[in-house]
Design a protein around this motif. Sequence first.
Motif, mmCIF file in Angstrom:
data_model
loop_
_atom_site.group_PDB
_atom_site.id
_atom_site.type_symbol
_atom_site.label_atom_id
_atom_site.label_comp_id
_atom_site.label_asym_id
_atom_site.label_seq_id
_atom_site.Cartn_x
_atom_site.Cartn_y
_atom_site.Cartn_z
ATOM 1 N N CYS A 256 0.857 -1.090 -0.041
ATOM 2 C CA CYS A 256 0.045 -0.060 0.099
ATOM 3 C C CYS A 256 0.919 1.269 0.064
ATOM 4 O O CYS A 256 1.915 1.127 0.347
ATOM 5 N N GLU B 122 -1.864 -0.947 -3.625
ATOM 6 C CA GLU B 122 -3.083 -0.071 -3.138
ATOM 7 C C GLU B 122 -2.660 1.310 -2.897
ATOM 8 O O GLU B 122 -1.814 1.357 -2.176
ATOM 9 N N TYR C 78 -3.619 5.106 -1.946
ATOM 10 C CA TYR C 78 -4.568 6.201 -1.276
ATOM 11 C C TYR C 78 -4.024 7.534 -1.301
ATOM 12 O O TYR C 78 -2.768 7.717 -1.743
ATOM 13 N N ARG D 93 -4.779 12.167 -1.259
ATOM 14 C CA ARG D 93 -5.169 13.139 -2.154
ATOM 15 C C ARG D 93 -5.012 13.055 -3.605
ATOM 16 O O ARG D 93 -5.602 13.278 -4.658
ATOM 17 N N ASN E 279 -7.366 10.837 -5.372
ATOM 18 C CA ASN E 279 -8.714 10.962 -5.092
ATOM 19 C C ASN E 279 -9.492 10.124 -3.947
ATOM 20 O O ASN E 279 -10.371 9.633 -3.877
ATOM 21 N N ARG E 280 -8.184 9.375 -3.255
ATOM 22 C CA ARG E 280 -8.853 8.356 -2.166
ATOM 23 C C ARG E 280 -8.468 8.861 -0.837
ATOM 24 O O ARG E 280 -7.394 8.119 -0.337
ATOM 25 N N LEU F 287 -7.504 9.623 2.946
ATOM 26 C CA LEU F 287 -8.092 8.895 4.140
ATOM 27 C C LEU F 287 -7.833 9.724 5.277
ATOM 28 O O LEU F 287 -6.765 10.496 5.336
ATOM 29 N N THR G 182 -6.283 1.105 7.999
ATOM 30 C CA THR G 182 -6.000 0.618 6.521
ATOM 31 C C THR G 182 -4.659 0.047 6.306
ATOM 32 O O THR G 182 -4.672 -0.805 5.721
#
Length: 361
Positions: free
Chosen positions: A190, A216, A218, A220, A223-224, A226, A234
Amino acid sequence: MVDHWCCPRRSILPSLLVCLMLFGSLPMVLWPSLKNTFQIMKSDEIKAPDNSRNTTVLMWYWAFGLSENLLHGNLCKERYGIPNCILSDDRSLFTQADFVIFHNRELINGEQRLPLHLPRPQQQGWVWFSMESPGHNGNINFLDGKMNYTMSYRRDADFFAPYGWLEPHYVGSGMTVDDFIPKKKSSLACWVVSNYAYHHRRTEVYNELQEVIPVEVYGRAVNRPLDGEQLLPTISRCYFYLSFENSQFQDYVTEKLWTNAFKGGAVPVVLGPSRKNYEAMIPKDSFIHVDDFRSVKELGAFLKKLAEDRERYASYFKWKLNYTVSAFSNVLVEPSCRICTKLDTLQKPKVYWDLYGWEWK
Ligand SMILES: *[C@@H]1O[C@H](CO)[C@@H](O)[C@H](O)[C@H]1NC(C)=O
Ligand SMILES: *[C@@H]1O[C@H](CO)[C@@H](O)[C@H](O)[C@H]1NC(C)=O
Ligand SMILES: *[C@@H]1O[C@H](CO)[C@@H](O)[C@H](O)[C@H]1NC(C)=O
């Protein structure tokens, strides 16, 4: 665009809350000893000044506008047990201040200026403060000959202010490595990225890596985002976390390692300074370095195998039996108070005639 040190930078207040949430509950943290094989701070090493004279540390302005009310009582003593240390942002104390702190960002973007128009007491130390890597500190030649001390993540700074560190602890005989490995792991690797730039080396490595293994992503940048509450849970579901710094410089190891990977319970795959430099801060078997492999393909293959090998994977958590991860409870106030604990060892007088050269060396 620069990654905010500590937290995402767009909205300052929520970020501060995240900082406090992440770091606020930690035990009292202490001052570093570089005598150890790696960067450790121990409770018994906090050196309080024994003189009864107060030391005044003046923040000429607050970094990132993150101001706090300093007027209520003797903050450094109450919060951190540091006596005889007066932290203030009251500019009228300039002539009596022992130290004046200038955060770099506001100087280089023109929001703030040095008080060159005021008569400067000979004994006063001006402290240059930055948690950014040299590539993001701008042209600071105009500060040459003006600053007496540095406060930064650099281990050779006069006032060492790391993003995190390890403290020895004893977990008791009942614990095993498995107690430190989050049970539910559903993603191989991730990455949380707020600032995705094509020229970053980390972007290149990510692009190659995601062709070999699933990653994976994540943050800004994709657009994901946390939020503070989702971040560590996560990451805990990932076997590996990509602790990729935005730039590669000596000692520049940020919350991407200390908080995201270490506190999140994923094994960090680091991209930053050399492995040798990391080993000055953390155990050698606590992380995987991108440069350990001849190619990103080999790295990907290694990660895949490692995730399937329970025992070998667990060996990357062994250090957690002996150390715990810490960070400053408040990234502006706490390091500033700690200036008062270093008075004995400070070189005096000292002047940085080539601050830029010091940064880039
Ligand atoms: C140091 O500061 C504290 C808190 O403001 C004050 O109570 C104390 O009297 C001061 N000590 C000296 C020696 O000035
Ligand atoms: C680490 O902690 C374990 C368990 O508490 C202990 O048995 C071991 O001796 C420690 N190792 C070191 C190097 O301190
Ligand atoms: C701080 O630097 C100035 C030069 O800008 C020098 O005159 C002064 O002696 C230095 N003070 C200390 C405490 O090192």
